[in-house]
Design an enzyme around this catalytic site. Structure first.
Site, PDB file in Angstrom:
ATOM      1  N   SER A   7       0.844  -1.206   0.000  1.00 24.20           N
ATOM      2  CA  SER A   7       0.000   0.000   0.000  1.00 24.20           C
ATOM      3  C   SER A   7       0.872   1.245   0.000  1.00 24.20           C
ATOM      4  O   SER A   7       2.019   1.241   0.464  1.00 24.20           O
ATOM      5  CB  SER A   7      -0.923   0.017   1.217  1.00 24.20           C
ATOM      6  OG  SER A   7      -0.196   0.271   2.390  1.00 24.20           O
ATOM      7  N   ASP A  31      -3.901   4.369  -0.983  1.00 24.67           N
ATOM      8  CA  ASP A  31      -4.834   4.830   0.038  1.00 24.67           C
ATOM      9  C   ASP A  31      -5.211   6.286  -0.202  1.00 24.67           C
ATOM     10  O   ASP A  31      -4.358   7.170  -0.156  1.00 24.67           O
ATOM     11  CB  ASP A  31      -4.211   4.641   1.426  1.00 24.67           C
ATOM     12  CG  ASP A  31      -4.205   3.185   1.850  1.00 24.67           C
ATOM     13  OD1 ASP A  31      -5.257   2.528   1.705  1.00 24.67           O
ATOM     14  OD2 ASP A  31      -3.162   2.699   2.303  1.00 24.67           O
ATOM     15  N   HIS A  56      -8.075   2.752  -2.772  1.00 23.65           N
ATOM     16  CA  HIS A  56      -8.911   2.478  -1.605  1.00 23.65           C
ATOM     17  C   HIS A  56      -9.459   3.813  -1.110  1.00 23.65           C
ATOM     18  O   HIS A  56      -8.725   4.623  -0.547  1.00 23.65           O
ATOM     19  CB  HIS A  56      -8.041   1.782  -0.540  1.00 23.65           C
ATOM     20  CG  HIS A  56      -8.731   1.584   0.770  1.00 23.65           C
ATOM     21  ND1 HIS A  56      -8.057   1.278   1.935  1.00 23.65           N
ATOM     22  CD2 HIS A  56     -10.038   1.630   1.114  1.00 23.65           C
ATOM     23  CE1 HIS A  56      -8.919   1.162   2.930  1.00 23.65           C
ATOM     24  NE2 HIS A  56     -10.129   1.389   2.459  1.00 23.65           N
ATOM     25  N   GLY A 133       0.867   1.818   9.996  1.00 27.01           N
ATOM     26  CA  GLY A 133       1.450   1.439  11.274  1.00 27.01           C
ATOM     27  C   GLY A 133       0.544   1.475  12.475  1.00 27.01           C
ATOM     28  O   GLY A 133       1.023   1.644  13.591  1.00 27.01           O
ATOM     29  N   ASP A 159      -6.783  -5.731   5.036  1.00 24.19           N
ATOM     30  CA  ASP A 159      -6.046  -4.470   4.889  1.00 24.19           C
ATOM     31  C   ASP A 159      -5.630  -3.918   6.245  1.00 24.19           C
ATOM     32  O   ASP A 159      -6.460  -3.443   7.022  1.00 24.19           O
ATOM     33  CB  ASP A 159      -6.910  -3.446   4.137  1.00 24.19           C
ATOM     34  CG  ASP A 159      -6.132  -2.166   3.842  1.00 24.19           C
ATOM     35  OD1 ASP A 159      -4.901  -2.129   4.064  1.00 24.19           O
ATOM     36  OD2 ASP A 159      -6.766  -1.192   3.381  1.00 24.19           O
ATOM     37  N   GLY A 160      -4.303  -3.949   6.473  1.00 23.85           N
ATOM     38  CA  GLY A 160      -3.755  -3.285   7.658  1.00 23.85           C
ATOM     39  C   GLY A 160      -3.128  -4.229   8.665  1.00 23.85           C
ATOM     40  O   GLY A 160      -3.644  -5.319   8.916  1.00 23.85           O
ATOM     41  N   GLY A 181       1.538  -2.151   4.410  1.00 25.92           N
ATOM     42  CA  GLY A 181       2.083  -0.802   4.291  1.00 25.92           C
ATOM     43  C   GLY A 181       3.386  -0.666   5.032  1.00 25.92           C
ATOM     44  O   GLY A 181       4.471  -0.863   4.491  1.00 25.92           O
ATOM     45  N   SER A 182       3.274  -0.345   6.334  1.00 31.26           N
ATOM     46  CA  SER A 182       4.475   0.005   7.098  1.00 31.26           C
ATOM     47  C   SER A 182       5.475  -1.137   7.179  1.00 31.26           C
ATOM     48  O   SER A 182       6.679  -0.893   7.214  1.00 31.26           O
ATOM     49  CB  SER A 182       4.088   0.468   8.505  1.00 31.26           C
ATOM     50  OG  SER A 182       3.321  -0.522   9.144  1.00 31.26           O
TER      51      SER A 182
END
Ligand code: DX5
Ligand code: ZN
Length: 202
Positions: A7, A31, A56, A133, A159-160, A181-182
């Site tokens: 992401s 995002d 998204h 994060g 997601d996440g 992501g992070s």
């Protein structure tokens, strides 16, 4: 199928390009945030350097955004909690996009029902949306299991909070795709980190 989807959250074109450069992939999860649906703001920058991506939309009014911006991406993710989610799904479909419906941690699985026949993917938020994060929410695993039973043939994307600590439980619950992501952005070797995640869900 590539299961790990990197992401990108960025507050400027420069930041976006830099984050994208770290990962030599051709499919990103972008995002997009309006500062109202979630506190942060990150609207669409120039993504045309990538052939395929998904946007998204963490937005109250996705239809307005779709009218102006949908051109650069070939997949759109719309939140069931958005004001005009049903119309947004219609609009995105009418313009030939693949469409995913996303649900926040507090939204029950059956919120997907009215969209189920029209969508290509269900996106389960496994963190509170809005930033890189944030803390993974293990209580979302039950919802993924439930959705997997309800829709055996629809792709489920988590997601996440995806990391080596969480990805196997997400896979076991029934997720097919994992937005990271992070974990990738903070790695010294993001491509290697992505491969490691891939190996865990092969
Ligand atoms: C969360 C975003 C996610 C985010 C994931 O609001 O929708 O796509 O980029 O970031 P991590 O992997 O850091 O939780
Ligand atoms: Zn996202």
């Amino acid at each position: 199928m590539e299961r790990i989807v990197p992401s990108l959250i960025a507050s400027s074109q420069e930041e976006l390009d830099e984050r994208a450069r770290k990962l030599k992939v051709c499919f990103f999860h972008l995002d997009v945030m309006d500062g109202a649906f979630v506190p942060n703001k990150s609207l669409l920058f120039d993504f045309s350097f990538r052939e395929k991506s998904e946007a998204h939309l963490m937005m109250k009014k996705p239809c307005e955004w779709l009218k102006e911006n949908a051109g650069d991406v070939d997949r759109i993710i719309i939140h069931a909690e958005s004001d005009d989610a049903s119309n947004a799904v219609k609009m995105a479909k009418a313009s030939g996009k693949k469409v995913g419906i996303a649900i926040n941690p507090g939204t029950p699985a059956d919120a997907v029902e009215e969209y189920a026949k029209r969508i290509d993917k269900i996106v389960v938020m496994t963190v509170h949306p809005g930033a890189y994060g944030t803390t993974f929410l293990p209580e979302t695993l039950g919802k993924i299991k439930q959705l997997r039973k309800m829709y055996p043939d629809v792709l489920i994307e988590a997601d996440g909070g995806v990391s080596p600590e969480t990805i196997e439980a997400l896979r076991k619950a029934g997720a097919d795709l994992f937005v990271a992501g992070s974990y990738l952005q903070n790695s010294d070797e993001p491509l290697k980190a992505k491969k490691e995640l891939e190996m865990l869900v092969k």
